[in-house]
Design an enzyme around this catalytic site. Structure first.
Site, PDB file in Angstrom:
ATOM      1  N   TYR A 335      40.392  58.212   9.593  1.00  0.00           N
ATOM      2  CA  TYR A 335      41.696  58.350  10.410  1.00  0.00           C
ATOM      3  C   TYR A 335      41.499  57.248  11.468  1.00  0.00           C
ATOM      4  O   TYR A 335      42.016  57.151  12.430  1.00  0.00           O
ATOM      5  CB  TYR A 335      41.837  59.637  11.065  1.00  0.00           C
ATOM      6  CG  TYR A 335      41.947  60.823  10.391  1.00  0.00           C
ATOM      7  CD1 TYR A 335      42.707  61.111   9.525  1.00  0.00           C
ATOM      8  CD2 TYR A 335      40.626  61.742  10.776  1.00  0.00           C
ATOM      9  CE1 TYR A 335      42.524  62.268   8.605  1.00  0.00           C
ATOM     10  CE2 TYR A 335      40.600  62.886   9.946  1.00  0.00           C
ATOM     11  CZ  TYR A 335      41.463  63.170   9.046  1.00  0.00           C
ATOM     12  OH  TYR A 335      41.414  64.347   8.286  1.00  0.00           O
ATOM     13  N   CYS A 362      25.719  52.689   1.906  1.00  0.00           N
ATOM     14  CA  CYS A 362      26.403  51.194   1.317  1.00  0.00           C
ATOM     15  C   CYS A 362      27.680  51.256   1.071  1.00  0.00           C
ATOM     16  O   CYS A 362      28.403  51.458  -0.099  1.00  0.00           O
ATOM     17  CB  CYS A 362      25.475  51.351  -0.064  1.00  0.00           C
ATOM     18  SG  CYS A 362      23.800  51.353  -0.088  1.00  0.00           S
TER      19      CYS A 362
END
Ligand SMILES: *Cc1c(COP(=O)(O)O)cnc(C)c1O
Length: 433
Positions: A335, A362
């Site tokens: 968000y 990653c």
């Protein structure tokens, strides 16, 4: 004080969390670690309970929306403070019951409860099931009939309100996976269906308009629409609802620019609105339930990390990487949620270094925040991210096979482990050979 009264700088120049030295906590419990101030949660529970009793009468029962932060010690604490809880899954029900939470004070939510979930709720004697849709009502009626039980229920209704917050966390729209909408006629339809069921006892209605709300307006609008609906149901079916659950959603400050809310004042105002509207509609004012999650627990949390690499890209930006990230706090990735962060071992120094705080996964989107003002950190420093009590541990994952951090409860300078750090052994526990 840094953002909240329980956060300060001690004589060593370190961040102190309700009297406990954050650097010492990092040393004792390792990083990343979630630190949680017990008394902040207790005080918030008392604020809600006292304000709700004043506004709605002595049988008022605020519910803690336990999806915000769920583990055994939290359920025990909330039970001691006299609140109810709302649970949204078999796992939450199981944890609550195992913690000794009184089943009659549990409300069971969710837009897609499985038959197994519903059976579990019946077996456990869950006080109230908040039924989402007609399919679920049919399933619950069948299971209750088979068990020879009657189940108290509320119906989840979508009042159709946009609370002006982030769309992904706004759930009161008509176009929603939650509940039955009033404007489409489906809310009236499910009410009739519920009233026709022999093993279900309809007590009233529920709505939840969204999250991180800073104004009383969405609650006023929701109360008006829901009370009108209650009056309409009474006219059409003769059923007089005795309970109206207006959901959760009150906001908390994550940064110094966010507003602070006087929860007691908002609750008092909701009480006024309900009394006035009920009188105007000629109905008996229903018992009002509120179910805060974030506003009970968010402020209590601080996440401690150890700083790894500090990378300055000339002409671009500074990256500070920490030993956690989106697996322990996915809210920025989800968000773009804003947080306040600081270097805990130099908390008294000015925060004049602007950086992107990155996790260790990653994944380029694995960020805790961008444009964060910090003390200039170096490898080995302890970075504290504030206001992480809600939707952090609860949303944590094992992405990149990272063990979940521990939860440490702090009370007046004393620390105790509430959830252990996961081990590599825990990670492979369910792997079959
Ligand atoms: C998430 C949720 C809450 C709690 O919301 P907060 O914003 O954390 O207060 C309450 N009720 C329902 C039904 C929810 O889905």
């Amino acid at each position: 004080m840094i953002l909240y009264p329980h956060l300060d700088v001690n004589t060593a120049g370190h961040l102190s969390i309700d009297g406990a030295d954050a650097v010492a906590l990092a040393r004792e419990f390792g990083t990343p670690a979630y630190i949680l101030c017990e008394d902040v949660i207790r005080e918030n529970c008392r604020t809600y309970l006292n304000a709700a009793r004043r506004a709605f009468g002595p049988d008022a029962l605020p519910l803690y929306a336990s999806k915000a932060l769920c583990f055994t010690a939290v359920y025990k604490l909330v039970a001691e403070e006299g609140l109810g809880v709302d649970c949204v899954s078999g796992g939450e029900l199981y944890t609550a019951l195992r913690a000794g939470f009184p089943a009659e004070r549990i409300y069971f939510h969710g837009n897609n409860k499985t038959d197994a979930d519903l059976q579990m709720a019946l077996d456990m004697g869950v006080g109230t099931v908040v039924a989402d849709n007609c399919d679920e009502l049919e399933a619950l009626e069948a299971l209750a009939a088979k068990a020879g039980k009657t189940q108290r229920i509320l119906l989840r209704i979508t009042p159709g309100i946009d609370p002006h917050t982030h769309r992904a966390i706004s759930t009161g729209h008509v176009d929603s996976k939650f509940g039955s909408a009033i404007v489409t006629g489906q809310a009236m339809e499910i009410s009739r269906l519920a009233l026709s069921k022999k093993h279900l006892v309809l007590a009233g209605f529920h709505c939840h308009v969204g999250s991180q709300i800073f104004d009383v307006e969405p609650f006023r609008d929701a109360a008006h629409i829901m009370l009108q609906f209650i009056a309409d149901v009474k006219t059409e079916t003769g059923f007089a609802a005795t309970e109206l659950n207006l959901g959760g959603g009150l906001g908390v400050p994550y940064t110094e620019y966010d507003r602070k809310i006087d929860y007691a004042a908002v609750i008092a105002e909701i009480g006024e609105i309900v009394r006035e509207r009920s009188a105007a509609l000629g109905i008996v004012a229903p018992r009002i339930i509120l179910e805060p999650g974030r506003s009970l627990v968010a402020a209590a949390g601080v996440t401690l990390y150890t700083v790894g690499s500090v990378k300055q890209i000339p002409g671009f930006r500074n990256y500070v990487s920490v030993d956690g990230g989106m697996p322990d706090n996915p809210r920025y990735a989800l968000y773009q949620s804003q947080y306040t962060a600081l270097v805990a071992n130099r908390a008294g120094e000015p925060r004049d270094f602007v950086a992107t705080v990155a996790g260790r996964c990653c994944e380029s989107g694995d960020l805790i925040g961008e444009g964060m003002a910090l003390q200039k950190p170096s490898r080995g420093d302890i970075l504290a991210v504030l206001t992480t009590g809600a939707y952090n541990y609860a949303m944590a994952s094992n992405y990149n096979r990272l063990p979940r951090p521990p939860v440490v409860m702090v009370k007046k300078g004393e620390a105790r482990l509430a959830v252990k750090r996961e081990t590599f052994e825990d990670l492979v526990r369910n792997d079959c050979e």
